[in-house]
Structures are given as C-alpha cells and as structure tokens.
Design an enzyme around this catalytic site. Sequence first.
Site, PDB file in Angstrom:
ATOM      1  N   MET A   1       0.852  -1.186   0.000  1.00 18.73           N
ATOM      2  CA  MET A   1       0.000   0.000   0.000  1.00 18.73           C
ATOM      3  C   MET A   1       0.884   1.230   0.000  1.00 18.73           C
ATOM      4  SD  MET A   1      -3.067   0.922   2.625  1.00 18.73           S
ATOM      5  CE  MET A   1      -3.948  -0.559   2.182  1.00 18.73           C
TER       6      MET A   1
ATOM      7  N   LEU B   1      -4.299   1.761  -8.282  1.00 22.94           N
ATOM      8  CA  LEU B   1      -5.629   1.971  -7.699  1.00 22.94           C
ATOM      9  C   LEU B   1      -5.868   0.944  -6.599  1.00 22.94           C
ATOM     10  CD1 LEU B   1      -7.653   2.708 -10.949  1.00 22.94           C
ATOM     11  CD2 LEU B   1      -6.721   4.345  -9.306  1.00 22.94           C
ATOM     12  N   GLU B   2      -5.691   1.350  -5.361  1.00 25.93           N
ATOM     13  CA  GLU B   2      -5.768   0.430  -4.231  1.00 25.93           C
ATOM     14  C   GLU B   2      -7.157   0.365  -3.607  1.00 25.93           C
ATOM     15  OE1 GLU B   2      -2.608   1.390  -1.555  1.00 25.93           O
ATOM     16  OE2 GLU B   2      -1.076   1.272  -3.120  1.00 25.93           O
ATOM     17  N   ASN B   3      -8.109   1.108  -4.200  1.00 28.22           N
ATOM     18  CA  ASN B   3      -9.463   1.108  -3.658  1.00 28.22           C
ATOM     19  C   ASN B   3     -10.477   0.594  -4.665  1.00 28.22           C
ATOM     20  OD1 ASN B   3      -8.965   2.359  -0.997  1.00 28.22           O
ATOM     21  ND2 ASN B   3      -8.225   4.055  -2.256  1.00 28.22           N
TER      22      ASN B   3
END
Length: 579
Positions: free
Chosen positions: A1, A404-406
């Site tokens: 992250m 894009l971690e979401n």
Amino acid sequence: MHRRSPAPALAGSVRRPHSTARRTWAGALSAVLAASALTLTGLATDAAAADINNAKNPGFESGLANWTCSSGTGSSVATPARSGAAALKATPAGHDNARCSQTVAVKPNSRYTLSAWVQGGLAYLGATGTGTTDVSTWTPDSSGWKQLTTSFTTGANTTSVNVYTHGWYGAAAYFVDDVSVFGPDGGGGGEETVIPVPPTDVAVGGATKSSLDVSWKPVANATGYNVYRDGLKVQSVSGASAVVTGLAADTEYTFQVTATNAAGESGKSTPPVKGRTAKDGPVTGLPKHFVTGYWQNFNNQATVQTLAQVSDNYDIIAVAFADATSTPGAVTFNLNSAQLGGYTDAQFRADIRAKQAAGKKVIISVGGELGTVRVNDAASATAFANSVHALMQSYGFDGVDIDLENGLNATYMTQALRSLSAKVGSSLIIAMAPQTIDMQSTSGEYFKTALNIKDILTVVNTQYYNSGAMLGCDGKVYSQGTVDFLTALTCIQVENGLDPSQVAIGLPSSTRAAGGGYVSPSVVNNALDCLTKLTNCGSFKPARAYPALRGAMTWSINWDATAGNAWSNTVGPHVRSLP
C-alpha cells in the site's frame, strides 16, 4: 500500500466498500432487469429480401413525428447524430424515465428484428403488445454510439406493436438514432432496406506488437461491419472501429471494411489501407532489467527531493500521484510546491527532460492508498485515457502507473489503457502496482486487467508488503518479509499468463516506508537470484528459472534517501547484473 504518511501494520489488505446508495441503486436495477426477462440476440438471419424497416421517422429527421415522449422529456437534436441531421434526446427527470414510443404496423405470425443506436445515459429498447413474449434490451451509459438489438415474433392476431426507448430515473440524458423494426411489411408505410454503400475514410493506427486499430466513417443504413485483413474476413463489429489482434510484430497488413444490414453486405472499401505493427522487444530505451521507484509529491517526513536529486540507480521514476478531478475517471497533476521547499513547476518540467536525456523514464502514477479515481464505465474510461494523454503531452511523461488500491474494474480499465495506447503508440510505458492479494488469482480484477493488456503492458510491480501471509504457487502459505514469500508469490504471475519480462517484485525501501513486509536489500537480491538463476533460494524453489524477470520496485525513492539510499545502492547494481 503506497501511503502518503506512516501507518501501523495491517493484518491483511483492506478495501474501501462501495457506498450504500450505490448498492441500493444496483440492487434495484438488477431487480428490474430480472423482471424484464431481457433477451439479447444477433440480427435476424431469416429475413427475406422484401423485408423493410416498419418504423416511421426512424432517424428523427422529422422531429418527433410518429413518436410520443412522456412528460415532454424528448426532443429532436442535431448533435450528436449518428446519421442524417438529427437524433432523439430524452432526459429522465424525477420519477419519469423519459419513455419515447411509437406504434408500428406489423404482420401476424412474423419475426421482426428491433434495433436502435444509443448514446449517453443508460438506455433501454423494447417492444410490447407482440402477442407472444414482449422483449427489451439495455446498455449502461456510453460515450459513443452503441447498437441495441433484440427480436420478437408476433402473435396470430397481432397487427401492431408498441416500440419504445427509455432511460433510468435520475440518470443522464440518452440519445437515440436509426431505429429499425425490420421484417415483413406491416402496411404502415415503413422504409425498405437496401444494401449499404461501402464505408469510407478507413484508417489504421494504434500500433502495438500484436494489434492494430481500424476505424472508418459510419454508413447511414448499416447495422454492422466486417473487417477484412489481407482479403480475409477477421472480425464483425457493430460500431465504426475495431481492434484487430493476434498479429505478428513489425509486419505490414492490408485492411478493407464492408457495411452490412439485413439486405446484405456492401462491397469492400477502397482503396485498401495498410498498417504496420510495432517492433518486438521491450519499450525503446528501457534496459532488459530495471528498477522502478516512486517519487513523492508530498512531505510525509521522508527526505524531500527534486527529480534532479533522485539516484541514478532508478530507471523508471513514478511520480506519485495524479489527482482526481470532478469528472469521473479524469485526472490532473498539481505539483505540491509548498511541501517540496518551493520546487517550481518549471523546474519540475526541466528535471523530467533532464532525466529522460540521461536515459531514464518518468511516468505518472494514478492512485495510492488515498486515491479516489474511479474508472467503472465507458465515459470514465474515455476521460481517464484523454486526461492521462493530456498530462503526457503537457509534462512529457513516458507513461502511466496504475496503483488503484481502492478498487479496479478490469473491463473499463482495459478499455481506458487500450484507448491511451492508441493515442500514444508503442512507446507508451504501462506499469501496474497491485497489492499482493490482487495477484493471487487470475479471477482478480487487477490480474484480469494485466492479462487483457498483455500485448501493451510493460511491467507489474506487485507490492509484496502490508499483506500478512499469502498463498504461493505451490499452494503453501508463506509469511511476508521472507525470500520464500517473494519467490513463491511471483511464481503465480509467471505461471498464469504473464511473461517474466512483465513481472517485477515490489518492496519497501526502509522500515519506515511500510507497516510490514520490509526485507533487507540483500534479501531482495536473493529473491531475484532465485527467480532468475535458481540460486540463493529459501525453502521454496521455482520449477524453472525466469531469466527475463524485469527487476524490482520500491516505495519510495524518498524513504530510500532517508536511509542513505541503502536500498537502491544495493539492489540497483544487482538488477543490472542479472542474466
């Protein structure tokens, strides 16, 4: 992250849930679709040559003549028009879904094909009063013209049907053009269909190593198109463009296009148009093995640096991060001069050019832990591609990093990246930085995206940190922070579709750079040796070596500088020494 500020260790990957409103809307829509018993079929294949389009004023050239729209929600507009000089625009308002309909004369016991071209907000097309099974079909919002098609059979006593379009409550306006109720003449004075003329303005572009984009001007009465490569039909599409894949690198091909409808197929477009695929091999200017690092456009207690101060051990510098705009999918970049000691935009641009002159690549990263960019429909995919391309033209960025971690939608991110590739060409660098869990299975959206764009993808830098324990390719569980974790999880990617040259391992550059998963630079090097040469492995040893493995990535360049560049000074030279 990839964090903007330090945070405690995570037990596993956490994703932000979608809003309740989005779930409620989706649930309601699903229920409506289920109740509608939607059927989507191809064009009728049993239509006789005498069949006609039984719809009146199908292109809205006569305004709303023969059409009735609920509560005055419809109007005839000149732009956008798919063909002719007009189209229907209908705008849902409040509890009105902007339904526009026409009563069409038909023959009993006959089969009809219903079609229309739509654009804009969510749009339905359907027919009621068929005397058998009423039908409908739909599409989510679309930034370009898209054809909706379904078919129905009339009952023994049916002499007319009600054909309709409508949108969705509270959604954007939708546009309709070229409505067709094609089948036996019902006696209502419809339009006879004739074979369309050949397409014109055929062009070839968007070259990759294995694909070419072919486009042409839409033909007024066409319902589909056939693409011919070197004289052989290779693809059938409904819109005025196609991506022809499965091609050989650095090879010239010749293309022609025909237009089709129920009456037949036109002649081939003339003259034939030629296009050449990109040369095989890595993106020009990139070494066989390289190191990627993230440069922070913010101050989170790591060493603040200008691009000019970044260590030469980094081959690709990912600028973190682009910012979301008020337009869904669109991004921009705002240099945070206040947090970077007065670093000016002019200096930043000059430093990009200097790094590139030194043989380095500078790309813009989209996302991060706090990123809010959403590419989940056709319109946002187009906005993403256009805005990233604009940043590349303005700043000179060499490509884009998807971090894009979401949440990521494979369908529309694929569309966005292919569109961007068509604009930029084979020089485009596309990097991805999925979290560990995103690359555990080919069913994951990140993994699907990587496989979807394998022909234009540069590298996947999986974040092997902040993830806890995960499964390796041998089905065993490995804990983060070990050489086995790095090698056994990397094996999943190269044994499930990605080329080793598109895979790199991502690690924190210091203990302060991530909540968990840090390993010393020597362990990173051991993992690279194990994967490329089957040496310095732990308990896990891959079944085969991957000498083409691309290299390593770190978060971040700034945290590396805080630790005296210990990570890049150790890993950088080792990466360049790989076979």
